[in-house]
Design a protein around this motif. Structure first.
Motif, PDB file in Angstrom:
ATOM      1  N   MET A 252       0.824  -1.191   0.000  1.00 36.11           N
ATOM      2  CA  MET A 252       0.000   0.000   0.000  1.00 36.11           C
ATOM      3  C   MET A 252       0.871   1.259   0.000  1.00 36.11           C
ATOM      4  SD  MET A 252      -3.196  -1.116   2.499  1.00 36.11           S
ATOM      5  CE  MET A 252      -3.434   0.538   3.018  1.00 36.11           C
ATOM      6  N   LEU A 253       1.966   1.217   0.748  1.00 37.37           N
ATOM      7  CA  LEU A 253       2.854   2.366   0.786  1.00 37.37           C
ATOM      8  C   LEU A 253       3.445   2.638  -0.589  1.00 37.37           C
ATOM      9  CD1 LEU A 253       4.389   4.596   2.297  1.00 37.37           C
ATOM     10  CD2 LEU A 253       6.111   2.877   2.899  1.00 37.37           C
ATOM     11  N   LYS A 254       3.886   1.572  -1.267  1.00 35.53           N
ATOM     12  CA  LYS A 254       4.476   1.742  -2.599  1.00 35.53           C
ATOM     13  C   LYS A 254       3.461   2.342  -3.556  1.00 35.53           C
ATOM     14  CE  LYS A 254       6.864  -0.639  -6.351  1.00 35.53           C
ATOM     15  NZ  LYS A 254       6.439   0.357  -7.300  1.00 35.53           N
ATOM     16  N   THR A 255       2.231   1.878  -3.518  1.00 30.16           N
ATOM     17  CA  THR A 255       1.184   2.408  -4.388  1.00 30.16           C
ATOM     18  C   THR A 255       0.955   3.889  -4.089  1.00 30.16           C
ATOM     19  OG1 THR A 255       0.134   0.246  -4.493  1.00 30.16           O
ATOM     20  CG2 THR A 255      -1.227   2.147  -5.103  1.00 30.16           C
ATOM     21  N   PHE A 256       0.883   4.227  -2.810  1.00 24.71           N
ATOM     22  CA  PHE A 256       0.707   5.619  -2.408  1.00 24.71           C
ATOM     23  C   PHE A 256       1.859   6.477  -2.926  1.00 24.71           C
ATOM     24  CE2 PHE A 256       1.752   8.975   0.704  1.00 24.71           C
ATOM     25  CZ  PHE A 256       0.621   9.767   0.568  1.00 24.71           C
ATOM     26  N   LEU A 257       3.092   6.000  -2.747  1.00 24.54           N
ATOM     27  CA  LEU A 257       4.263   6.772  -3.175  1.00 24.54           C
ATOM     28  C   LEU A 257       4.323   6.910  -4.691  1.00 24.54           C
ATOM     29  CD1 LEU A 257       6.959   5.388  -0.702  1.00 24.54           C
ATOM     30  CD2 LEU A 257       5.728   7.561  -0.567  1.00 24.54           C
ATOM     31  N   ASP A 258       3.940   5.850  -5.399  1.00 25.05           N
ATOM     32  CA  ASP A 258       3.942   5.903  -6.866  1.00 25.05           C
ATOM     33  C   ASP A 258       2.984   6.976  -7.386  1.00 25.05           C
ATOM     34  OD1 ASP A 258       5.812   3.894  -7.074  1.00 25.05           O
ATOM     35  OD2 ASP A 258       4.349   2.299  -7.470  1.00 25.05           O
ATOM     36  N   GLY A 259       1.929   7.252  -6.636  1.00 27.72           N
ATOM     37  CA  GLY A 259       0.939   8.239  -7.055  1.00 27.72           C
ATOM     38  C   GLY A 259       1.288   9.668  -6.671  1.00 27.72           C
ATOM     39  N   ARG A 260       2.365   9.867  -5.911  1.00 32.85           N
ATOM     40  CA  ARG A 260       2.757  11.210  -5.465  1.00 32.85           C
ATOM     41  C   ARG A 260       3.540  11.937  -6.543  1.00 32.85           C
ATOM     42  NH1 ARG A 260       1.744  13.084  -0.106  1.00 32.85           N
ATOM     43  NH2 ARG A 260       3.134  14.643  -0.964  1.00 32.85           N
ATOM     44  N   LYS A 261       3.403  13.255  -6.552  1.00 37.71           N
ATOM     45  CA  LYS A 261       4.155  14.098  -7.477  1.00 37.71           C
ATOM     46  C   LYS A 261       5.542  14.347  -6.881  1.00 37.71           C
ATOM     47  CE  LYS A 261       3.985  18.481  -9.861  1.00 37.71           C
ATOM     48  NZ  LYS A 261       3.285  19.735 -10.072  1.00 37.71           N
ATOM     49  N   LEU A 262       6.572  14.195  -7.698  1.00 40.08           N
ATOM     50  CA  LEU A 262       7.950  14.433  -7.254  1.00 40.08           C
ATOM     51  C   LEU A 262       8.234  15.925  -7.245  1.00 40.08           C
ATOM     52  CD1 LEU A 262       9.774  11.589  -9.204  1.00 40.08           C
ATOM     53  CD2 LEU A 262       9.196  11.652  -6.784  1.00 40.08           C
ATOM     54  N   PRO A 263       9.125  16.414  -6.445  1.00 41.22           N
ATOM     55  CA  PRO A 263       9.890  15.714  -5.414  1.00 41.22           C
ATOM     56  C   PRO A 263       9.126  15.698  -4.079  1.00 41.22           C
ATOM     57  CG  PRO A 263      10.699  17.947  -5.581  1.00 41.22           C
ATOM     58  CD  PRO A 263       9.581  17.789  -6.611  1.00 41.22           C
ATOM     59  N   PHE A 264       9.471  14.754  -3.225  1.00 43.00           N
ATOM     60  CA  PHE A 264       8.957  14.690  -1.864  1.00 43.00           C
ATOM     61  C   PHE A 264       9.941  13.903  -1.016  1.00 43.00           C
ATOM     62  CE2 PHE A 264       7.044  11.088  -4.064  1.00 43.00           C
ATOM     63  CZ  PHE A 264       7.284  10.033  -3.206  1.00 43.00           C
ATOM     64  N   THR A 265       9.776  13.977   0.299  1.00 45.28           N
ATOM     65  CA  THR A 265      10.667  13.307   1.240  1.00 45.28           C
ATOM     66  C   THR A 265       9.847  12.352   2.096  1.00 45.28           C
ATOM     67  OG1 THR A 265      12.056  15.267   1.343  1.00 45.28           O
ATOM     68  CG2 THR A 265      12.311  13.678   3.110  1.00 45.28           C
ATOM     69  N   VAL A 266      10.425  11.203   2.384  1.00 43.54           N
ATOM     70  CA  VAL A 266       9.766  10.204   3.222  1.00 43.54           C
ATOM     71  C   VAL A 266      10.698   9.827   4.364  1.00 43.54           C
ATOM     72  CG1 VAL A 266       8.829   7.859   3.295  1.00 43.54           C
ATOM     73  CG2 VAL A 266       8.500   9.262   1.254  1.00 43.54           C
ATOM     74  N   ASP A 267      10.155   9.755   5.579  1.00 44.78           N
ATOM     75  CA  ASP A 267      10.898   9.257   6.732  1.00 44.78           C
ATOM     76  C   ASP A 267      10.232   7.971   7.190  1.00 44.78           C
ATOM     77  OD1 ASP A 267      12.921  11.104   7.171  1.00 44.78           O
ATOM     78  OD2 ASP A 267      11.632  12.422   8.346  1.00 44.78           O
ATOM     79  N   ILE A 268      11.022   6.925   7.372  1.00 44.26           N
ATOM     80  CA  ILE A 268      10.519   5.664   7.902  1.00 44.26           C
ATOM     81  C   ILE A 268      11.294   5.376   9.177  1.00 44.26           C
ATOM     82  CG2 ILE A 268      10.269   3.182   7.531  1.00 44.26           C
ATOM     83  CD1 ILE A 268       9.973   3.786   4.542  1.00 44.26           C
ATOM     84  N   THR A 269      10.566   5.139  10.261  1.00 44.63           N
ATOM     85  CA  THR A 269      11.182   4.907  11.563  1.00 44.63           C
ATOM     86  C   THR A 269      10.779   3.537  12.065  1.00 44.63           C
ATOM     87  OG1 THR A 269      11.008   7.266  12.019  1.00 44.63           O
ATOM     88  CG2 THR A 269      11.441   5.834  13.891  1.00 44.63           C
ATOM     89  N   GLU A 270      11.753   2.775  12.527  1.00 47.69           N
ATOM     90  CA  GLU A 270      11.486   1.458  13.094  1.00 47.69           C
ATOM     91  C   GLU A 270      10.808   1.604  14.450  1.00 47.69           C
ATOM     92  OE1 GLU A 270      12.171  -1.589  11.740  1.00 47.69           O
ATOM     93  OE2 GLU A 270      12.958  -0.643   9.947  1.00 47.69           O
ATOM     94  N   GLY A 271       9.983   0.653  14.801  1.00 45.95           N
ATOM     95  CA  GLY A 271       9.379   0.607  16.125  1.00 45.95           C
ATOM     96  C   GLY A 271       7.993   1.224  16.156  1.00 45.95           C
ATOM     97  N   LEU A 272       7.259   0.878  17.198  1.00 46.26           N
ATOM     98  CA  LEU A 272       5.902   1.380  17.389  1.00 46.26           C
ATOM     99  C   LEU A 272       5.926   2.652  18.228  1.00 46.26           C
ATOM    100  CD1 LEU A 272       4.222  -1.991  18.424  1.00 46.26           C
ATOM    101  CD2 LEU A 272       4.002  -0.836  16.232  1.00 46.26           C
ATOM    102  N   ASP A 273       4.965   3.546  17.977  1.00 45.74           N
ATOM    103  CA  ASP A 273       4.801   4.703  18.848  1.00 45.74           C
ATOM    104  C   ASP A 273       4.338   4.196  20.212  1.00 45.74           C
ATOM    105  OD1 ASP A 273       5.498   6.596  16.980  1.00 45.74           O
ATOM    106  OD2 ASP A 273       3.447   6.888  16.275  1.00 45.74           O
ATOM    107  N   ARG A 274       4.594   5.011  21.207  1.00 43.04           N
ATOM    108  CA  ARG A 274       4.161   4.598  22.542  1.00 43.04           C
ATOM    109  C   ARG A 274       2.656   4.396  22.527  1.00 43.04           C
ATOM    110  NH1 ARG A 274       3.441   9.909  25.623  1.00 43.04           N
ATOM    111  NH2 ARG A 274       2.958  11.207  23.861  1.00 43.04           N
TER     112      ARG A 274
END
Length: 140
Positions: A1-23
């Motif tokens: 789902m993330l890849k599909t969402f990103l493929d549909g975004r207009k460039l340029p953009f920035t993505v941050d991915i963080t390991e772990g769950l929020d509290r």
């Protein structure tokens, strides 16, 4: 789902991915319950309890685990006197615990419980929802 969402975004953009769950909301409720219990038993204002716990327990965890937090904290906050640090955290609601992931918040709560128990402060221990409970099993 993330890849599909990103493929549909207009460039340029920035993505941050963080390991772990929020509290978790459960951890938040417990922390605030304990701030209140500590306040009731010591007479210390609840916001002072919260600021002190964030400074004395939360900041060391975040300094250890986040280079970015450590660098900014050490440059701006660390040189301040202890009382000024408490004021800063209390009066600005400086993010400390809100930056934590589940594992860090678990450590924070554990240290908070231990530290205050050493002074005879009684804190609520939530039921272990994973423990065997024959009464709960009978009701199901």
């Amino acid at each position: 789902m993330l890849k599909t969402f990103l493929d549909g975004r207009k460039l340029p953009f920035t993505v941050d991915i963080t390991e772990g769950l929020d509290r978790s909301a459960e951890q938040n409720r417990l922390a605030f319950k304990w701030y209140g219990e500590i306040s009731e038993q010591t007479g210390e204002d609840i916001e002072d309890v919260r600021a002190r716990c964030k400074l004395e327990i939360g900041v060391p965890i975040m300094r250890r685990d986040s280079e970015k937090f450590c660098g900014t904290y050490d440059r701006i906050v660390r040189p301040l006197p202890h009382a000024d640090k408490l004021d800063l955290i209390r009066d600005t609601e400086m993010p400390v615990t809100s930056l934590m992931k589940v594992k860090q918040m678990t450590e924070y709560l554990d240290l908070m419980f231990r530290r205050h128990s050493e002074f005879g402060i009684v804190l609520t221990i939530p039921p272990d929802r994973f423990a065997y409970d024959p009464d709960r099993r009978m009701a199901a």
